[in-house]
Design a protein around this motif. Structure first.
Motif, PDB file in Angstrom:
ATOM      1  N   GLU A 178      15.129 -24.963 -28.907  1.00  0.00           N
ATOM      2  CA  GLU A 178      15.436 -25.302 -27.526  1.00  0.00           C
ATOM      3  C   GLU A 178      15.070 -24.129 -26.604  1.00  0.00           C
ATOM      4  O   GLU A 178      14.445 -24.309 -25.557  1.00  0.00           O
ATOM      5  CB  GLU A 178      16.917 -25.649 -27.396  1.00  0.00           C
ATOM      6  N   GLN A 179      15.436 -22.930 -27.003  1.00  0.00           N
ATOM      7  CA  GLN A 179      15.142 -21.730 -26.212  1.00  0.00           C
ATOM      8  C   GLN A 179      13.645 -21.478 -26.103  1.00  0.00           C
ATOM      9  O   GLN A 179      13.153 -20.962 -25.093  1.00  0.00           O
ATOM     10  CB  GLN A 179      15.821 -20.511 -26.835  1.00  0.00           C
ATOM     11  N   GLU A 180      12.918 -21.866 -27.137  1.00  0.00           N
ATOM     12  CA  GLU A 180      11.477 -21.627 -27.167  1.00  0.00           C
ATOM     13  C   GLU A 180      10.666 -22.757 -26.530  1.00  0.00           C
ATOM     14  O   GLU A 180       9.438 -22.745 -26.564  1.00  0.00           O
ATOM     15  CB  GLU A 180      11.027 -21.419 -28.617  1.00  0.00           C
ATOM     16  N   GLY A 181      11.357 -23.741 -25.969  1.00  0.00           N
ATOM     17  CA  GLY A 181      10.666 -24.837 -25.305  1.00  0.00           C
ATOM     18  C   GLY A 181      10.016 -25.832 -26.242  1.00  0.00           C
ATOM     19  O   GLY A 181       9.110 -26.571 -25.848  1.00  0.00           O
ATOM     20  N   GLN A 182      10.490 -25.870 -27.480  1.00  0.00           N
ATOM     21  CA  GLN A 182       9.908 -26.759 -28.481  1.00  0.00           C
ATOM     22  C   GLN A 182      10.678 -28.076 -28.614  1.00  0.00           C
ATOM     23  O   GLN A 182      10.416 -28.858 -29.518  1.00  0.00           O
ATOM     24  CB  GLN A 182       9.891 -26.060 -29.846  1.00  0.00           C
ATOM     25  N   SER A 183      11.652 -28.297 -27.733  1.00  0.00           N
ATOM     26  CA  SER A 183      12.483 -29.499 -27.843  1.00  0.00           C
ATOM     27  C   SER A 183      12.838 -30.010 -26.455  1.00  0.00           C
ATOM     28  O   SER A 183      12.516 -29.390 -25.435  1.00  0.00           O
ATOM     29  CB  SER A 183      13.758 -29.180 -28.624  1.00  0.00           C
ATOM     30  N   VAL A 184      13.515 -31.149 -26.435  1.00  0.00           N
ATOM     31  CA  VAL A 184      13.950 -31.754 -25.178  1.00  0.00           C
ATOM     32  C   VAL A 184      15.331 -31.194 -24.832  1.00  0.00           C
ATOM     33  O   VAL A 184      16.292 -31.384 -25.583  1.00  0.00           O
ATOM     34  CB  VAL A 184      14.008 -33.285 -25.296  1.00  0.00           C
ATOM     35  N   ALA A 185      15.424 -30.511 -23.724  1.00  0.00           N
ATOM     36  CA  ALA A 185      16.672 -29.869 -23.314  1.00  0.00           C
ATOM     37  C   ALA A 185      17.805 -30.887 -23.181  1.00  0.00           C
ATOM     38  O   ALA A 185      17.605 -32.007 -22.700  1.00  0.00           O
ATOM     39  CB  ALA A 185      16.470 -29.137 -21.991  1.00  0.00           C
ATOM     40  N   GLY A 186      18.984 -30.488 -23.652  1.00  0.00           N
ATOM     41  CA  GLY A 186      20.166 -31.329 -23.494  1.00  0.00           C
ATOM     42  C   GLY A 186      20.354 -32.384 -24.561  1.00  0.00           C
ATOM     43  O   GLY A 186      21.298 -33.175 -24.487  1.00  0.00           O
TER      44      GLY A 186
END
Length: 248
Positions: free
Chosen positions: A85-93
């Motif tokens: 999540e922190q690395e932008g590899q997932s959908v936030a939330g």
């Protein structure tokens, strides 16, 4: 009048779920059995198709970073989804804890493992299986347990490591190792131990195994992804998860 075949095909089309999709899901090895049941029920209810891959959380992380086409991750920890999540590899939330894992020392042989785990102190065995603590959270939990018991160094020469908890379980199930640390879900079903002997490792001996799920970046536009997350929060999925000994 329409031909009978045409009428039947029209009926089948109308009954088919709208917008059915295929979803690629990476699943921590310890969650194999419950996920198979959940997938069957989910597919029946929604019409979506799950393509499941099982393995170690650490290996999945490396594969996702290298572009593997997974759309949802069911991890064996909470750190890996948080990192993605922190690395932008997932959908936030979308990250949430779907299960609390439990560690057990298990043998396929009845009577070998006592209910207090004293067999570890006797050292009366040639090999002990565990998952790689660098890749698998259950392996890390096993090492934390042995360190707290002051047995990590004494038993180190007897370790047989699997890449993931599924391989560690196989070592014990095939009796290549007489006992080993596995996930409770692998040897527990319908409220009881399936076979052999076991020691439920006290949860004070290892850090909580909070298992998080998250929608990955590749699954952002797949309608099956949020549907699966919704289903995991429902009573039917929770009942399956509890039946394998997980906490919620």
């Amino acid at each position: 009048m329409k031909p009978l075949v045409s009428v039947l095909m029209t009926g089948l089309f109308l009954c088919a779920p709208a917008h059915a999709a295929e979803l690629s899901v990476a699943v921590a090895a310890n969650f194999t059995a419950p996920m198979q049941k959940i997938a069957e029920a989910f597919e029946k209810e929604t019409g979506h198709k799950l393509v499941l891959s099982y393995g170690s959380t650490g290996k999945f992380y490396a594969q996702i970073k290298n572009g593997a086409p997974f759309e949802v991750l069911f991890a064996a920890d909470d750190e890996t989804p948080a990192r993605l999540e922190q690395e932008g590899q997932s959908v936030a939330g979308t990250r949430f804890t779907y299960a609390i894992g439990k560690l057990v020392l298990w043998s396929k042989q009845p009577g070998l493992v006592d209910e207090q785990g004293e067999v570890l102190r006797t050292g009366a065995f040639e090999r002990i299986a565990l998952a790689d603590p660098k890749l698998a959270p259950y392996g890390a939990a096993a090492m934390q347990t042995l360190r707290k018991l002051g047995l990590a160094d004494a038993l180190g020469s007897k370790f047989v490591q699997g890449e993931n908890i599924g391989q560690a379980y196989q070592f014990v199930a095939t009796q290549n190792a007489p006992l080993g640390f596995v996930a409770l879900s692998q040897v527990f079903a319908e409220g009881r131990l399936t076979e052999g002997s076991a020691w439920m490792v006290p949860e004070t001996l290892y850090e909580p195994i909070r298992q998080d799920a998250i929608i990955l970046a590749r699954g952002k536009d797949n309608p099956a992804a949020p549907e699966l997350m919704r289903y995991l929060r429902g009573d039917a999925a929770k009942a399956i998860i509890r039946s394998y000994g997980y906490g919620l």
